[in-house]
Design an enzyme around this catalytic site. Structure first.
Site, PDB file in Angstrom:
ATOM      1  N   GLY A  11     -16.763   0.054   4.205  1.00 56.31           N
ATOM      2  CA  GLY A  11     -16.118   0.782   3.124  1.00 56.31           C
ATOM      3  C   GLY A  11     -14.640   1.044   3.328  1.00 56.31           C
ATOM      4  O   GLY A  11     -14.073   1.941   2.696  1.00 56.31           O
ATOM      5  N   ASN A  13     -12.158  -0.824   2.362  1.00 55.69           N
ATOM      6  CA  ASN A  13     -11.453  -1.112   1.102  1.00 55.69           C
ATOM      7  C   ASN A  13     -11.732  -0.036   0.064  1.00 55.69           C
ATOM      8  O   ASN A  13     -10.817   0.383  -0.661  1.00 55.69           O
ATOM      9  CB  ASN A  13     -11.832  -2.498   0.570  1.00 55.69           C
ATOM     10  N   ILE A  94     -25.151 -11.812  -4.029  1.00 57.73           N
ATOM     11  CA  ILE A  94     -24.638 -12.696  -5.078  1.00 57.73           C
ATOM     12  C   ILE A  94     -25.125 -12.158  -6.421  1.00 57.73           C
ATOM     13  O   ILE A  94     -26.334 -12.003  -6.649  1.00 57.73           O
ATOM     14  CB  ILE A  94     -25.112 -14.140  -4.828  1.00 57.73           C
ATOM     15  N   ASN A 109     -13.169  -9.287  -6.932  1.00 53.29           N
ATOM     16  CA  ASN A 109     -13.637  -9.304  -5.537  1.00 53.29           C
ATOM     17  C   ASN A 109     -12.437  -9.498  -4.619  1.00 53.29           C
ATOM     18  O   ASN A 109     -11.444 -10.115  -5.013  1.00 53.29           O
ATOM     19  CB  ASN A 109     -14.613 -10.481  -5.359  1.00 53.29           C
ATOM     20  N   HIS A 111     -11.371 -11.142  -0.913  1.00 48.11           N
ATOM     21  CA  HIS A 111     -11.860 -12.097   0.088  1.00 48.11           C
ATOM     22  C   HIS A 111     -10.820 -12.212   1.204  1.00 48.11           C
ATOM     23  O   HIS A 111      -9.622 -12.344   0.921  1.00 48.11           O
ATOM     24  CB  HIS A 111     -12.085 -13.462  -0.576  1.00 48.11           C
ATOM     25  N   GLU A 145     -19.922 -18.948  -9.279  1.00 49.81           N
ATOM     26  CA  GLU A 145     -19.681 -19.680  -8.030  1.00 49.81           C
ATOM     27  C   GLU A 145     -18.915 -18.790  -7.052  1.00 49.81           C
ATOM     28  O   GLU A 145     -17.881 -18.221  -7.404  1.00 49.81           O
ATOM     29  CB  GLU A 145     -18.860 -20.947  -8.268  1.00 49.81           C
ATOM     30  N   ALA A 175      -3.752  -5.744   5.208  1.00 47.50           N
ATOM     31  CA  ALA A 175      -3.174  -6.378   4.002  1.00 47.50           C
ATOM     32  C   ALA A 175      -4.083  -6.138   2.790  1.00 47.50           C
ATOM     33  O   ALA A 175      -3.605  -5.879   1.678  1.00 47.50           O
ATOM     34  CB  ALA A 175      -2.977  -7.867   4.237  1.00 47.50           C
TER      35      ALA A 175
END
Ligand code: GRF
Length: 192
Positions: A11, A13, A94, A109, A111, A145, A175
């Protein structure tokens, strides 16, 4: 702009987003709730520490996919917070097509690589072991996807000779914690 966060882990983020919100740095965005499918992750505690409603997602099958039945109940619970934007902050499941379409594709999202490089799990390790000299993080729209949706923003991170997997992970997470809130701030002026 009502936002709901979905996560599965630490958690960090979610914390960066909630912190930015508390400091009035998210524009029109309001974080309405945090959901997690992992009762052992810390993300729900993070939500509670910011007095934001936290919800455990009870899934009936052990799989990276969410069953149709589980998806229906997740949609119902998330909808209680009338979200304009769903934020995936380390969500390890997913999402099914029906979930994505019911929320009008307004799902983002984060990544931990510069997409389209190093999609999928263990992205930081893959980049480190490949020996790239620049990696970073990406915020993108979510589609069926994995890690393929349109890119919204990226932040680069240089990999030095002295970096270890651990130090690189720390730099990329740092970052992320700047990039993600800044994207939500920008979207708060363009989404309802
Ligand atoms: C982040 O590195 C994010 O990029 C990835 O999962 C991790 C979640 O970390 N999708 P945290 O739970 O936000 O600390």
């Amino acid at each position: 702009m009502n936002c709901v966060i979905l996560g599965s882990g630490k958690g960090s983020n979610a914390k960066a987003i909630l912190n930015a919100w508390t400091n009035n740095q998210l524009g029109n965005a309001e974080i309405k709730a945090v959901f997690s499918d992992n009762k052992d992750g810390q993300i729900l505690e993070v939500a509670e520490s910011y007095s934001v409603p936290s919800r455990l997602i009870e899934l009936t099958q052990f799989s990276p996919f969410i069953s149709s039945e589980d998806s229906k109940s997740l949609i119902k619970s998330v909808n209680e917070f009338s979200p304009d934007l769903i934020i995936l902050a380390g969500f390890m499941k997913i999402l099914p097509t029906e979930f994505i379409s019911i929320f009008n594709n307004n799902i983002i999202n984060i990544h931990p690589s510069l997409l389209p490089s190093f999609k999928g799990t263990n992205a930081i390790k893959k980049a480190f072991e490949f020996g790239v000299k620049i990696s970073g993080c990406t915020v993108h729209w979510v589609t069926e996807e994995i890690d393929q949706g349109k890119i919204i923003a990226q932040a680069p991170v240089r990999i030095m000779e002295t970096d270890t997997l651990d130090s690189l992970s720390q730099k990329i997470h740092a970052a992320e914690h700047v990039l993600f809130p800044s994207v939500i701030l920008n979207l708060s002026y363009s989404l309802p």
